[in-house]
Design a protein around this motif. Structure first.
Motif, PDB file in Angstrom:
ATOM      1  N   ARG A 109      -5.231  -5.703 -13.100  1.00  0.00           N
ATOM      2  CA  ARG A 109      -5.277  -5.012 -14.381  1.00  0.00           C
ATOM      3  C   ARG A 109      -3.923  -5.085 -15.090  1.00  0.00           C
ATOM      4  O   ARG A 109      -3.852  -5.290 -16.310  1.00  0.00           O
ATOM      5  CB  ARG A 109      -5.676  -3.561 -14.165  1.00  0.00           C
ATOM      6  CG  ARG A 109      -5.858  -2.787 -15.479  1.00  0.00           C
ATOM      7  CD  ARG A 109      -6.441  -1.411 -15.234  1.00  0.00           C
ATOM      8  NE  ARG A 109      -5.554  -0.580 -14.445  1.00  0.00           N
ATOM      9  CZ  ARG A 109      -5.893   0.003 -13.306  1.00  0.00           C
ATOM     10  NH1 ARG A 109      -7.110  -0.169 -12.814  1.00  0.00           N
ATOM     11  NH2 ARG A 109      -5.036   0.762 -12.643  1.00  0.00           N
ATOM     12  N   ALA A 110      -2.839  -4.968 -14.317  1.00  0.00           N
ATOM     13  CA  ALA A 110      -1.503  -5.041 -14.906  1.00  0.00           C
ATOM     14  C   ALA A 110      -1.202  -6.443 -15.428  1.00  0.00           C
ATOM     15  O   ALA A 110      -0.635  -6.608 -16.513  1.00  0.00           O
ATOM     16  CB  ALA A 110      -0.465  -4.644 -13.859  1.00  0.00           C
ATOM     17  N   GLU A 136      -7.369  -4.328  -7.777  1.00  0.00           N
ATOM     18  CA  GLU A 136      -7.717  -3.969  -9.155  1.00  0.00           C
ATOM     19  C   GLU A 136      -6.487  -3.532  -9.940  1.00  0.00           C
ATOM     20  O   GLU A 136      -6.290  -3.941 -11.098  1.00  0.00           O
ATOM     21  CB  GLU A 136      -8.753  -2.847  -9.150  1.00  0.00           C
ATOM     22  CG  GLU A 136      -9.184  -2.414 -10.548  1.00  0.00           C
ATOM     23  CD  GLU A 136     -10.118  -1.221 -10.533  1.00  0.00           C
ATOM     24  OE1 GLU A 136     -10.588  -0.829 -11.616  1.00  0.00           O
ATOM     25  OE2 GLU A 136     -10.369  -0.681  -9.444  1.00  0.00           O
ATOM     26  N   GLU A 137      -5.619  -2.741  -9.309  1.00  0.00           N
ATOM     27  CA  GLU A 137      -4.406  -2.276  -9.993  1.00  0.00           C
ATOM     28  C   GLU A 137      -3.492  -3.441 -10.349  1.00  0.00           C
ATOM     29  O   GLU A 137      -2.944  -3.503 -11.460  1.00  0.00           O
ATOM     30  CB  GLU A 137      -3.666  -1.281  -9.100  1.00  0.00           C
ATOM     31  CG  GLU A 137      -4.395   0.041  -8.902  1.00  0.00           C
ATOM     32  CD  GLU A 137      -3.729   0.898  -7.840  1.00  0.00           C
ATOM     33  OE1 GLU A 137      -2.656   0.491  -7.342  1.00  0.00           O
ATOM     34  OE2 GLU A 137      -4.270   1.969  -7.514  1.00  0.00           O
ATOM     35  N   THR A 138      -3.320  -4.376  -9.425  1.00  0.00           N
ATOM     36  CA  THR A 138      -2.440  -5.515  -9.666  1.00  0.00           C
ATOM     37  C   THR A 138      -2.990  -6.418 -10.761  1.00  0.00           C
ATOM     38  O   THR A 138      -2.267  -6.818 -11.684  1.00  0.00           O
ATOM     39  CB  THR A 138      -2.254  -6.322  -8.369  1.00  0.00           C
ATOM     40  OG1 THR A 138      -1.703  -5.479  -7.362  1.00  0.00           O
ATOM     41  CG2 THR A 138      -1.329  -7.507  -8.597  1.00  0.00           C
ATOM     42  N   ASP A 144       0.838  -1.195   0.000  1.00  0.00           N
ATOM     43  CA  ASP A 144       0.000   0.000   0.000  1.00  0.00           C
ATOM     44  C   ASP A 144       0.879   1.253   0.000  1.00  0.00           C
ATOM     45  O   ASP A 144       2.029   1.210   0.450  1.00  0.00           O
ATOM     46  CB  ASP A 144      -0.897   0.030   1.239  1.00  0.00           C
ATOM     47  CG  ASP A 144      -2.107  -0.870   1.101  1.00  0.00           C
ATOM     48  OD1 ASP A 144      -2.218  -1.549   0.057  1.00  0.00           O
ATOM     49  OD2 ASP A 144      -2.934  -0.903   2.018  1.00  0.00           O
ATOM     50  N   HIS A 164      -9.169  -1.480  -4.425  1.00  0.00           N
ATOM     51  CA  HIS A 164      -8.476  -0.667  -5.421  1.00  0.00           C
ATOM     52  C   HIS A 164      -7.083  -1.195  -5.720  1.00  0.00           C
ATOM     53  O   HIS A 164      -6.627  -1.163  -6.866  1.00  0.00           O
ATOM     54  CB  HIS A 164      -8.430   0.802  -4.979  1.00  0.00           C
ATOM     55  CG  HIS A 164      -7.372   1.102  -3.965  1.00  0.00           C
ATOM     56  ND1 HIS A 164      -7.530   0.886  -2.617  1.00  0.00           N
ATOM     57  CD2 HIS A 164      -6.108   1.590  -4.113  1.00  0.00           C
ATOM     58  CE1 HIS A 164      -6.439   1.235  -1.975  1.00  0.00           C
ATOM     59  NE2 HIS A 164      -5.554   1.659  -2.851  1.00  0.00           N
ATOM     60  N   HIS A 165      -6.391  -1.702  -4.681  1.00  0.00           N
ATOM     61  CA  HIS A 165      -5.040  -2.214  -4.902  1.00  0.00           C
ATOM     62  C   HIS A 165      -5.085  -3.533  -5.670  1.00  0.00           C
ATOM     63  O   HIS A 165      -4.255  -3.784  -6.551  1.00  0.00           O
ATOM     64  CB  HIS A 165      -4.330  -2.400  -3.554  1.00  0.00           C
ATOM     65  CG  HIS A 165      -2.837  -2.381  -3.674  1.00  0.00           C
ATOM     66  ND1 HIS A 165      -2.084  -1.229  -3.589  1.00  0.00           N
ATOM     67  CD2 HIS A 165      -1.954  -3.368  -3.915  1.00  0.00           C
ATOM     68  CE1 HIS A 165      -0.807  -1.502  -3.746  1.00  0.00           C
ATOM     69  NE2 HIS A 165      -0.705  -2.800  -3.950  1.00  0.00           N
TER      70      HIS A 165
END
Length: 415
Positions: free
Chosen positions: A317-318, A313-315, A298, A310-311
């Protein structure tokens, strides 16, 4: 301690498994010990085990606020590798990796070590040059790694998309002897062996104070009463700063949540560990078929173990760009662990300003892979009162002397 074997399993099967003994007892704390270790995670238990095995010290108590292995040891993604750039880091991680290879036999407990190989993707020219540099450094350090091209990556990992629109795969740093192990089995194996050697493992016992007289530790206060000790080892990851404050000194660490998740189980589709540092995600497939996925910490200090969407989702998505097939998977569960980060992203092992107190912390996101090497080095430091060759570079004094071991720059990621 009863020895586990195929014959023992067959014998117990014949009598409906009624003869198995407890793996470790729940003793009442004694009034005093030679060494008290705070933290019954992998690092604390490994320290106790190597104190007993290598140095003949068995009058030891391992104190745990919760349950054994319930902290970061049971909340990680099980990656084991030693392909670090800095010599000091490579030495202790390679020691750990080599100990992992024979740990099941050493402990007589199957830790499910799987040397399936670790592949660290290069998705920019800068990252490619960095990994080529690491290969040369690893060769000098005696760590077996190589740089492989996109065609070899695709051969080893057919599900990967090497022609991503933003970050095409240009190559990878490959360590064939890296891999994974079962995280809770590592803690259970060490605990069982420690208990058999006479170490007391005391769970559900919180340390509420540290007793110091004339600059020297004399014991700890706990929810089960006072316990005297000659030496005290603090091995509590993200809570190290809390225990240090009880003893009257500060540590240069900050605590952050590190999140991970697993997907629903699917048929086997990858048999290596993949790390993609540019997009900051990593993935492997568990023995049960789940895709084990993690990323970075974080962006703010916290003690939460819940995780956040949200975190995740970021991981994800990448990773979807590099592994399109995972976009159709459902998430099975997610979790968070509290990691302790130093400014140079390297650990602290050694003495503290209080005589008799030793600290092992700051492993950040690389704690699981280092457990055997960390325990080996910490045990030698506690037993001798001075750090051994593995631990010496990671002393607390390096921060005021400017001797940083900067893995945040060298590795590009601390996992």
């Amino acid at each position: 301690m009863r020895r586990y074997s195929a014959f023992a399993i067959a014998r117990e099967a014949m009598r409906y498994h009624t003869g198995w003994e407890r793996a470790w007892p729940s003793p009442t704390p004694k009034a005093a010990y030679d060494v008290v270790i705070v933290g019954a995670g992998g690092h604390g238990l490994a320290t106790a085990y190597y104190l007993a095995k290598n140095h003949g010290m068995t009058n030891i108590a391992v104190i745990e606020k919760g349950w054994l292995g319930g902290g970061n040891t049971g909340r990680n993604t099980t990656i084991i590798r030693s392909n670090y750039l800095q010599d000091e880091s490579a030495a202790i991680y390679e020691k750990a990796r080599s100990l992992y290879e024979d740990l099941s036999q050493d402990l007589n407990y199957n830790i499910m070590f799987s040397p399936r190989g670790v592949m660290m993707l290069a998705q920019t020219e800068h990252e490619k040059r960095g990994y080529l540099r690491t290969v040369h450094a690893n060769r000098a350090q005696g760590v077996a790694t190589e740089f492989i091209g996109p065609a070899e990556i695709k051969r080893r990992l057919p599900i990967i998309n090497i022609d991503g629109p933003r970050y095409p795969v240009l190559g990878a740093l490959w360590q064939a002897r890296g891999g994974t192990a079962r995280h809770d089995a590592v803690a259970w194996g060490y605990a069982r062996k420690c208990a058999a050697m006479g170490v007391d493992i005391i769970q559900q016992t919180e340390v509420t104070g540290v007793d110091v007289q004339a600059g020297k530790v004399t014991g700890v206060q706990t929810t089960k009463g006072a316990i005297a000790c000659k030496k005290l080892a603090l091995v509590v990851a993200g809570h190290s700063s809390v225990l240090a404050e009880m003893a009257g000194f500060r540590l240069p660490i900050e605590s952050l949540a590190l999140q991970a998740l697993v997907s629903e189980p699917i048929k086997p589709c990858m048999d290596v560990v993949v790390m993609a540092n540019t997009v900051h995600g990593y993935m492997s497939q568990s023995d049960k078929g789940e895709m084990v996925i993690g990323g970075g910490t974080d962006g703010f200090n916290n003690y939460t173990q819940r995780g956040s969407f949200h975190h995740i989702e970021e991981t994800v998505r990448a990773l979807v760009e590099t592994f399109p097939m995972i976009s159709r998977l459902k998430m099975l569960r997610q979790w968070g662990g509290i990691v302790d980060m130093t400014g140079d992203r390297s650990p602290i092992i050694g003495k503290t300003p209080v005589e008799g107190i030793f600290v092992n912390c700051g492993w950040g996101t690389g704690g699981f892979k280092s457990i055997p090497g960390s325990g080996w080095a910490m045990a030698a430091t506690v037993a001798k009162g001075e750090p051994d060759a593995l631990a010496a570079p990671f002393s607390l004094d390096r921060f005021k002397e400017g001797r940083f071991i900067d893995e945040s720059v060298a590795a590009g990621v601390a996992h």
